[in-house]
Design a protein around this motif. Structure first.
Motif, short mmCIF file in Angstrom:
data_model
loop_
_atom_site.label_atom_id
_atom_site.label_comp_id
_atom_site.label_asym_id
_atom_site.label_seq_id
_atom_site.Cartn_x
_atom_site.Cartn_y
_atom_site.Cartn_z
N ALA A 1 0.84 -1.20 0.00
CA ALA A 1 0.00 0.00 0.00
C ALA A 1 0.87 1.25 0.00
O ALA A 1 2.01 1.23 0.48
N SER A 2 0.34 2.34 -0.52
CA SER A 2 1.10 3.58 -0.64
C SER A 2 1.57 4.09 0.72
O SER A 2 2.65 4.67 0.83
N GLU A 3 0.76 3.86 1.78
CA GLU A 3 1.18 4.32 3.11
C GLU A 3 2.45 3.60 3.57
O GLU A 3 3.30 4.18 4.25
N ILE A 4 2.56 2.33 3.21
CA ILE A 4 3.75 1.55 3.59
C ILE A 4 4.96 2.02 2.79
O ILE A 4 6.05 2.23 3.35
N TYR A 5 4.77 2.21 1.49
CA TYR A 5 5.88 2.68 0.65
C TYR A 5 6.39 4.03 1.12
O TYR A 5 7.60 4.25 1.25
N ASP A 6 5.47 4.94 1.41
CA ASP A 6 5.87 6.28 1.87
C ASP A 6 6.52 6.23 3.25
O ASP A 6 7.30 7.11 3.60
N HIS A 7 6.19 5.21 4.01
CA HIS A 7 6.79 5.02 5.33
C HIS A 7 8.26 4.61 5.21
O HIS A 7 9.07 4.93 6.07
N ILE A 8 8.58 3.90 4.13
CA ILE A 8 9.92 3.33 3.95
C ILE A 8 10.81 4.22 3.08
O ILE A 8 12.00 4.39 3.37
N ILE A 9 10.25 4.76 2.02
CA ILE A 9 11.02 5.57 1.07
C ILE A 9 10.78 7.05 1.36
O ILE A 9 9.66 7.55 1.22
N GLN A 10 11.82 7.76 1.76
CA GLN A 10 11.69 9.17 2.10
C GLN A 10 11.37 10.01 0.87
O GLN A 10 11.68 9.64 -0.26
N ASN A 11 10.75 11.18 1.13
CA ASN A 11 10.28 12.04 0.03
C ASN A 11 11.39 12.48 -0.91
O ASN A 11 11.16 12.70 -2.11
N ASN A 12 12.61 12.65 -0.37
CA ASN A 12 13.70 13.18 -1.21
C ASN A 12 14.48 12.10 -1.96
O ASN A 12 15.42 12.42 -2.69
N VAL A 13 14.08 10.84 -1.81
CA VAL A 13 14.80 9.76 -2.49
C VAL A 13 14.72 9.89 -4.01
O VAL A 13 15.75 9.76 -4.69
N PRO A 14 13.55 10.12 -4.62
CA PRO A 14 13.51 10.23 -6.09
C PRO A 14 14.44 11.30 -6.63
O PRO A 14 15.12 11.08 -7.65
N ALA A 15 14.50 12.45 -5.98
CA ALA A 15 15.39 13.52 -6.44
C ALA A 15 16.85 13.12 -6.31
O ALA A 15 17.68 13.44 -7.18
N LYS A 16 17.19 12.42 -5.23
CA LYS A 16 18.57 11.97 -5.05
C LYS A 16 18.94 10.91 -6.09
O LYS A 16 20.07 10.89 -6.58
N VAL A 17 17.99 10.07 -6.44
CA VAL A 17 18.24 9.06 -7.48
C VAL A 17 18.52 9.73 -8.82
O VAL A 17 19.45 9.35 -9.54
N VAL A 18 17.73 10.75 -9.15
CA VAL A 18 17.95 11.49 -10.39
C VAL A 18 19.32 12.16 -10.37
O VAL A 18 20.06 12.14 -11.37
N GLY A 19 19.68 12.75 -9.23
CA GLY A 19 20.99 13.40 -9.11
C GLY A 19 22.14 12.43 -9.23
O GLY A 19 23.16 12.71 -9.88
N LEU A 20 21.97 11.24 -8.64
CA LEU A 20 23.03 10.24 -8.71
C LEU A 20 23.18 9.71 -10.12
O LEU A 20 24.31 9.49 -10.61
N GLU A 21 22.07 9.53 -10.80
CA GLU A 21 22.11 9.06 -12.19
C GLU A 21 22.84 10.06 -13.07
O GLU A 21 23.67 9.69 -13.91
N ALA A 22 22.57 11.35 -12.86
CA ALA A 22 23.25 12.40 -13.63
C ALA A 22 24.74 12.41 -13.33
O ALA A 22 25.57 12.54 -14.24
N TYR A 23 25.09 12.25 -12.07
CA TYR A 23 26.50 12.24 -11.67
C TYR A 23 27.25 11.06 -12.30
O TYR A 23 28.37 11.22 -12.80
N LEU A 24 26.63 9.89 -12.31
CA LEU A 24 27.31 8.70 -12.84
C LEU A 24 27.39 8.71 -14.36
O LEU A 24 28.26 8.06 -14.92
N ASN A 25 26.53 9.45 -15.00
CA ASN A 25 26.54 9.48 -16.46
C ASN A 25 27.41 10.59 -17.04
O ASN A 25 27.51 10.73 -18.26
N VAL A 26 28.03 11.35 -16.15
CA VAL A 26 28.94 12.42 -16.64
C VAL A 26 30.19 11.81 -17.23
O VAL A 26 30.80 10.93 -16.62
#
Length: 324
Positions: free
Chosen positions: A299-324
Motif C-alpha cells: 500500500a502507498s502508506e507503507i511505501y511512503d513510510h519506507i522511502i523518504q520524500n527526497n529519495v527520487p530527487a537523489k536518485v535522479v541526481g546520482l544518475e546524472a552524476y554517474l553518467n557524466v
C-alpha cells in the motif's frame, strides 16, 4: 515466562493482535521460512520501534523482507569489490619506494611523522599491536590447515610480507591503517583516487572517514542484518564527508538517515575503483528496480513510510552524476 509459540499460534497472534491478515499453507510456510522474530518482529517498524509500518496483509511484510534481501544481494559484491580494491590501493602506495616489504619496516618509515601528536601516536601503537595480534591468531589457526599463509613465512624465520597483513585486516583496520600513514602518503593516495580536496579535507582523512562510515553497512550486509531503514548506522555523518559528497555529486542533504545516502557514497567509490565503469550504474538501476517492485507490492502508506520524500530527487541526481 510464557511457553514458546507454535507457527499456528503466531499466525493467530498476527491476525488477532497485530491486525495483519495471514492464512493458508503458503503464508504459513513463508512465516516459517522467514521466521517470526527475524521476519515480522524485525520488519514491523522503519528506523525506530515507534515508527510502526501499517501492514494489513502478511504479503506486505514479505514484500518488505524481500526488498531488504534483494538490496543486500545487490550491495554485497560491490562492497566486497570496494574493500579489496581499497586494500590494494593503500597497500601499493604505502610500500612504494620501500627497501623492505614488511609491516615493521613500513611502520618505521611510513608512520613516522607528527611525532608530537600524542593521539596519532597512540593510534599507531594500537594499530601495530592489532596487526601482530591478528598475525599471531592467524598463525595459531593455521596449525591444522593446508593453506598456511602466515606460517609459511614465520616457520622459515621471515616476517610476513605486507600483502599478508592486508589479507587479514578487517575493514575498520584498513581505515585505521590509512589514518596512521604519514600525511604525504595519505595525500598521494587521495590524489590517485581523485579525492584530494584541501579546502574540505585539511587533515587528509577523507578515505578513512568513508571506510568507517561504510563499515556498519558492510557488516550488516555480510551478516544478513536489516538494512532498508539504516538501523545499522553507528555514527553521525562527518562534516568532511558530507561536504565532499555534496560537492562531488551535486546532491544535497546527505544525512545517512536513508539508504540512498549510503548508496551514493558506495557509487562515489565505485566510480574511482571500477575498471569496467559499469558497477555503480548497475547498482543504482537495481536500487531503482527494487523501489519500483516494492511500490507495486505494498500500500502507498507503507511505501511512503519506507522511502523518504527526497529519495527520487537523489536518485535522479546520482544518475546524472554517474553518467557524466
Amino acid at each position: 515466562m510464557n511457553s514458546p509459540q507454535t507457527i499456528n499460534g503466531l499466525m493467530r497472534h498476527l491476525r488477532n493482535d497485530c491486525k495483519i491478515q495471514i492464512s493458508g499453507s503458503y503464508q504459513k510456510q513463508q512465516l516459517t521460512s522467514y521466521g517470526y522474530y527475524h521476519g515480522y518482529k524485525g520488519y514491523r517498524f522503519a528506523g525506530n520501534s515507534y515508527r510502526q509500518i501499517p501492514y494489513s496483509d502478511f504479503s506486505e511484510v514479505v514484500a518488505v523482507i524481500e526488498y531488504d534481501n534483494n538490496l543486500k544481494a545487490a550491495l554485497y559484491p560491490e562492497l566486497m569489490f570496494i574493500e579489496t580494491a581499497l586494500k590494494n590501493i593503500v597497500c601499493n602506495e604505502s610500500v612504494k619506494g620501500l627497501k623492505l616489504g614488511t609491516f615493521e619496516h613500513l611502520y618505521k618509515e611510513r608512520m613516522s611523522d607528527n611525532t608530537t601528536n600524542t593521539k596519532l601516536q597512540s593510534k599507531r601503537l594500537k594499530l601495530r599491536n592489532s596487526v601482530y595480534a591478528k598475525l599471531a591468531a592467524r598463525y595459531h589457526d593455521e596449525e591444522e590447515k593446508e593453506n598456511q599463509m602466515v606460517r609459511h613465512f614465520y616457520n622459515r624465520g621471515e616476517d610476513a610480507p605486507i600483502w599478508v597483513v592486508f589479507e587479514i585486516l578487517y575493514l575498520s583496520d584498513l581505515a585505521g591503517f590509512f589514518e596512521c600513514l604519514n600525511e604525504a602518503v595519505r595525500e598521494n593516495i587521495l590524489k590517485q583516487m581523485n579525492m584530494f580536496d584541501i579546502s574540505i579535507d585539511a587533515n587528509k582523512n577523507l578515505l578513512s572517514i568513508m571506510i568507517y562510515t561504510l563499515k556498519a553497512l558492510r557488516n550488516s550486509v555480510a551478516h544478513n542484518n536489516i538494512i532498508f531503514d539504516t538501523r545499522f548506522k553507528d555514527r553521525k555523518i562527518s562534516p568532511v564527508l558530507k561536504k565532499w559528497v555534496e560537492k562531488e555529486t551535486g546532491i544535497q542533504n546527505i544525512t545517512l538517515y536513508s539508504l540512498i545516502d549510503y548508496i551514493i557514497i558506495v557509487c562515489c567509490l565505485l566510480k574511482r575503483v571500477d575498471f569496467s565503469g559499469t558497477r555503480a550504474l548497475t547498482l543504482l538501476n537495481k536500487y531503482k528496480e527494487e523501489n519500483q517492485r516494492l511500490q507495486n507490492s505494498v500500500a502507498s502508506e507503507i511505501y511512503d513510510h519506507i522511502i523518504q520524500n527526497n529519495v527520487p530527487a537523489k536518485v535522479v541526481g546520482l544518475e546524472a552524476y554517474l553518467n557524466v
